[in-house]
Design an enzyme around this catalytic site. Structure first.
Site, PDB file in Angstrom:
ATOM      1  N   LEU A   1       0.819  -1.215   0.000  1.00 38.75           N
ATOM      2  CA  LEU A   1       0.000   0.000   0.000  1.00 38.75           C
ATOM      3  C   LEU A   1       0.858   1.272   0.000  1.00 38.75           C
ATOM      4  O   LEU A   1       0.376   2.343   0.359  1.00 38.75           O
ATOM      5  CB  LEU A   1      -0.947   0.006   1.216  1.00 38.75           C
TER       6      LEU A   1
ATOM      7  N   ASP B   1       2.958   7.088  -6.871  1.00 39.74           N
ATOM      8  CA  ASP B   1       2.836   6.860  -5.426  1.00 39.74           C
ATOM      9  C   ASP B   1       3.400   8.050  -4.631  1.00 39.74           C
ATOM     10  O   ASP B   1       2.881   8.408  -3.568  1.00 39.74           O
ATOM     11  CB  ASP B   1       3.522   5.546  -5.027  1.00 39.74           C
TER      12      ASP B   1
HETATM   13  O1  PMV Z   1       3.534  -2.227  -7.022  1.00 37.74           O
HETATM   14  P1  PMV Z   1       3.110  -0.843  -6.703  1.00 37.74           P
HETATM   15  O2  PMV Z   1       1.900  -0.830  -5.823  1.00 37.74           O
HETATM   16  O3  PMV Z   1       4.202  -0.018  -6.199  1.00 37.74           O
HETATM   17  O4  PMV Z   1       2.603  -0.197  -8.072  1.00 37.74           O
HETATM   18  C1  PMV Z   1       3.394  -0.116  -9.213  1.00 37.74           C
HETATM   19  C2  PMV Z   1       2.613   0.529 -10.329  1.00 37.74           C
HETATM   20  C3  PMV Z   1       3.294   0.505 -11.683  1.00 37.74           C
HETATM   21  O5  PMV Z   1       2.468   1.228 -12.603  1.00 37.74           O
HETATM   22  C4  PMV Z   1       3.398  -0.924 -12.191  1.00 37.74           C
HETATM   23  C5  PMV Z   1       4.676   1.119 -11.640  1.00 37.74           C
HETATM   24  C6  PMV Z   1       4.689   2.613 -11.470  1.00 37.74           C
HETATM   25  O6  PMV Z   1       5.661   3.132 -10.890  1.00 37.74           O
HETATM   26  O7  PMV Z   1       3.765   3.295 -11.935  1.00 37.74           O
END
Ligand code: PMV
Length: 309
Positions: free
Chosen positions: A94, A140
């Protein structure tokens, strides 16, 4: 710059969930992301030597990388004591590493009297992600800084906060961890091997995001849910889903969810479903029956903040 001070700064930043656009967002396409109430807390103060206290979690690479880049960028040489707290024993994918990165950079800027804009904080923290992981879109980091629900394009080319209420989201952990860097590199290899097919999938992902943005703002969760299920099929074609994630997404829809998908890189971590309130109990039960762990997640959480004593 070197100002001595005896301050202690405490900050916190939220986690995230990707609603639509996973993987395509690494290649210049948009995504929709919401900040969630899995906050990471960071406390920093100046010290005679560098000291790190991480009672839970395993984000020390990110802590070291933030400190290194912050010192280099702002010419700070003082030692610091850093303590982090996540409030959870397990990591569910998360966004604890992006939250710790943002919370620490914000705390250091407070400790050394730097007034960084959100975009300056984003650029610093996104560079940290690239230094540690080598790949990533930065979605993120944006969620941890701005909070709420965002329309986001790769590297922060567009960051648009959306007026959205808390989403009726159900989140279930699949029981295993996905490795983001490995999965992103895997999709990159597939893109090289089959540029037309993967390019098509990314283009469809973009269309889902553009439609989804309108449905979200209009609070049309039934239509938004359908887009989530469609997005899951695109991610299956990219080879990043798992039998467990597929089973959970199917179970959620059979039990009355509007739609469901994996969230993030895939390979494990969480499945998210959007469901009418009256179906919540039956969807949660269906997810538990196939081995999912329900997490109590609230969306549209506030971005990074400094705790004022
Ligand atoms: O694995 P997570 O929850 O950190 O998500 C990565 C999401 C991707 O699109 C696959 C990579 C990114 O940095 O956008």
């Amino acid at each position: 710059m070197e100002q001595k001070n005896n301050k202690t700064i405490t900050t916190s930043a939220p986690g995230k969930l990707l609603l639509l656009g996973d993987h395509a967002v690494v290649y210049g396409f948009p995504c929709l992301v919401t900040a969630v109430n899995y906050r990471v807390f960071v406390e920093v103060s100046t010290s005679d030597k560098d000291e790190f206290l991480f009672p839970e979690g395993n984000n020390n690479h990110f802590v070291q990388a933030v400190l290194e880049l912050f010192r280099k960028t702002y010419n700070v040489h003082q030692h610091v004591r850093v303590q982090t707290r996540t409030g959870q024993k397990e990591s569910y994918g998360l966004g604890s590493s992006s939250a710790v990165t943002v919370a620490l950079a914000k705390a250091l800027s407070g400790l050394f009297f730097l007034d960084l804009s959100k975009k300056e904080l984003f650029d610093l923290c996104y560079q940290v992600v690239l230094n540690v992981q080598g790949v990533g879109s930065g979605f993120d980091i944006a969620a941890a800084i701005w909070g709420g629900t965002l329309y986001f394009v790769t590297g922060g080319k567009e960051i648009e906060p959306l007026q959205v209420e808390t989403l009726p989201l159900i989140v279930a952990y699949s029981g295993s961890k996905g490795n983001t860097a490995t999965l992103v590199k895997g999709v990159g290899a597939l893109y090289k091997e089959k540029p037309e097919k993967v390019g098509q999938l990314f283009f469809q992902s973009k269309e889902l995001v553009e439609k989804g943005k309108q449905f979200l703002v209009a609070q049309n969760f039934a239509e938004f849910g359908k887009l989530m299920s469609h997005n899951h099929t695109l991610l299956q074609q990219l080879g990043v889903s798992t039998p467990k994630l597929d089973e959970m997404a199917t179970a959620a829809v059979h039990a009355g969810a509007y739609g469901a998908k994996l969230s993030g890189a895939g390979g494990g971590d969480c499945m998210i479903a959007l469901a009418p309130e009256e179906k919540r109990i039956s969807v949660e039960k269906a997810l538990k029956d196939v081995g999912g762990t329900i997490l109590s997640v609230k969306t549209d959480e506030e971005g990074v903040r400094i705790k004022h004593e």
